[in-house]
Design an enzyme around this catalytic site. Structure first.
Site, PDB file in Angstrom:
ATOM      1  N   GLY A 153     -77.740 -39.737  40.595  1.00  0.00           N
ATOM      2  CA  GLY A 153     -79.106 -40.162  40.874  1.00  0.00           C
ATOM      3  C   GLY A 153     -79.626 -41.290  40.013  1.00  0.00           C
ATOM      4  CB  SER A 154     -78.082 -44.035  38.053  1.00  0.00           C
ATOM      5  OG  SER A 154     -77.377 -44.796  39.019  1.00  0.00           O
ATOM      6  CG  ASN A 155     -79.194 -46.796  42.836  1.00  0.00           C
ATOM      7  OD1 ASN A 155     -79.689 -47.904  42.737  1.00  0.00           O
ATOM      8  ND2 ASN A 155     -77.896 -46.583  42.859  1.00  0.00           N
ATOM      9  NE  ARG A 188     -71.858 -34.680  54.068  1.00  0.00           N
ATOM     10  CZ  ARG A 188     -70.573 -34.421  54.263  1.00  0.00           C
ATOM     11  NH1 ARG A 188     -69.685 -34.771  53.368  1.00  0.00           N
ATOM     12  NH2 ARG A 188     -70.174 -33.830  55.362  1.00  0.00           N
ATOM     13  CB  VAL A 189     -72.005 -40.242  58.070  1.00  0.00           C
ATOM     14  CG1 VAL A 189     -72.423 -40.901  59.384  1.00  0.00           C
ATOM     15  CG2 VAL A 189     -71.042 -41.142  57.302  1.00  0.00           C
ATOM     16  CG  LEU A 190     -78.104 -39.285  57.133  1.00  0.00           C
ATOM     17  CD1 LEU A 190     -79.245 -40.121  56.576  1.00  0.00           C
ATOM     18  CD2 LEU A 190     -78.425 -37.788  57.039  1.00  0.00           C
ATOM     19  CG  HIS A 209     -73.083 -50.510  51.207  1.00  0.00           C
ATOM     20  ND1 HIS A 209     -72.363 -49.347  51.402  1.00  0.00           N
ATOM     21  CD2 HIS A 209     -72.201 -51.532  51.325  1.00  0.00           C
ATOM     22  CE1 HIS A 209     -71.099 -49.665  51.627  1.00  0.00           C
ATOM     23  NE2 HIS A 209     -70.972 -50.984  51.592  1.00  0.00           N
ATOM     24  CG  ASP A 236     -72.695 -48.595  54.882  1.00  0.00           C
ATOM     25  OD1 ASP A 236     -71.525 -48.298  54.600  1.00  0.00           O
ATOM     26  OD2 ASP A 236     -73.695 -47.946  54.486  1.00  0.00           O
ATOM     27  CD  GLU A 290     -75.647 -49.840  43.352  1.00  0.00           C
ATOM     28  OE1 GLU A 290     -76.156 -48.751  43.636  1.00  0.00           O
ATOM     29  OE2 GLU A 290     -74.416 -49.994  43.250  1.00  0.00           O
TER      30      GLU A 290
HETATM   31  C1  GRF Z   1     -72.838 -45.521  43.147  1.00  0.00           C
HETATM   32  O1  GRF Z   1     -71.487 -45.772  43.490  1.00  0.00           O
HETATM   33  C2  GRF Z   1     -73.702 -46.616  43.698  1.00  0.00           C
HETATM   34  O2  GRF Z   1     -73.007 -47.845  43.718  1.00  0.00           O
HETATM   35  C3  GRF Z   1     -73.993 -46.158  45.095  1.00  0.00           C
HETATM   36  O3  GRF Z   1     -74.059 -44.741  45.038  1.00  0.00           O
HETATM   37  C4  GRF Z   1     -73.267 -44.278  43.907  1.00  0.00           C
HETATM   38  C5  GRF Z   1     -74.009 -43.299  43.046  1.00  0.00           C
HETATM   39  O4  GRF Z   1     -75.226 -43.840  42.694  1.00  0.00           O
HETATM   40  N1  GRF Z   1     -75.241 -46.722  45.577  1.00  0.00           N
HETATM   41  P1  GRF Z   1     -76.354 -42.954  41.912  1.00  0.00           P
HETATM   42  O5  GRF Z   1     -76.064 -43.102  40.434  1.00  0.00           O
HETATM   43  O6  GRF Z   1     -76.209 -41.509  42.348  1.00  0.00           O
HETATM   44  O7  GRF Z   1     -77.655 -43.575  42.294  1.00  0.00           O
END
Ligand code: GRF
Length: 194
Positions: A11-13, A90-92, A108, A144, A173
């Site tokens: 979940g860093s994004n 997961r593909v929705l 992406h 995508d 990102e």
């Molecule tokens: C990473 O590979 C990122 O490039 C892609 O999703 C993966 C996990 O991201 N968008 P996150 O740290 O869980 O947001």
């Protein structure tokens, strides 16, 4: 605007989005949901005071629609205006996407339309590309593939491995997604290139 964020892992994004929304911002996070109850991002969201939900996709085996019907419950309960897929793996189905058409975003880790799907960094390196990066796009039924709302790019270095490249793109990102969501929440659909 009410934003629900879907994650599958760290979940860093999601964190980057949530932190950006803590400031003066047209949107706020109302839910973080995951297809994996053990996703580390769930605890990170809870630590920020954001409601969380998890629906394990594994008991549903191949029945995507049944899994999505469960996942929809906590999402619809918070009545989101915008859905952000952030590391959601997961593909929705088209049915799920249709419910949020025009208000669902995804990030992406490639310069779409190149490298849809997985293993984007190893593919870019193998192709000898000079650049890599990430794309935020509106989600449509095709994987995508929706309208691009923003991209950020960087030079691939000769010594880059998929891991080192992934780490540098992930930093991009974390800058691109919040910038695009901020504009999107204000009704700006213009393309942002960082
Ligand atoms: C990473 O590979 C990122 O490039 C892609 O999703 C993966 C996990 O991201 N968008 P996150 O740290 O869980 O947001």
């Amino acid at each position: 605007k009410r934003v629900a964020i879907l994650i599958s892992g760290g979940g860093s994004n999601m964190l980057a989005l949530a932190r950006d929304m803590q400031g003066d911002h047209p949107a706020r996070p109302v839910l973080v949901a995951s297809n994996d109850p053990d996703a580390a991002g769930l605890a990170r969201a809870a630590a920020l005071g954001i409601a969380t939900a998890a629906v394990d996709h594994r008991p549903f085996a191949g029945d995507r629609a049944a899994f999505e019907a469960e996942l929809l419950r906590p999402i619809l309960a918070v009545e989101p205006d915008i859905l952000c897929l952030a590391g959601f793996m997961r593909v929705l189905t088209a049915g799920f996407v249709r419910r949020f058409e025009g208000r669902m975003l995804n990030i992406h880790p490639s310069l779409l339309p190149k490298y849809k799907g997985l293993h984007t960094h190893s593919r870019a390196i193998a192709a000898g590309d000079a650049e890599a990066g990430c794309t935020v796009h509106e989600v449509t039924a095709a994987l995508d593939d929706g309208p691009i709302l923003g991209q950020a790019r960087l030079a691939i270095r000769p010594q880059d491995t998929p891991d080192t490249l992934a780490r540098r793109v992930l930093e991009l990102e974390h800058r691109l997604y919040p910038a695009v969501l901020r504009r999107f929440a204000q009704g700006d659909r213009g393309r942002l290139d960082l």
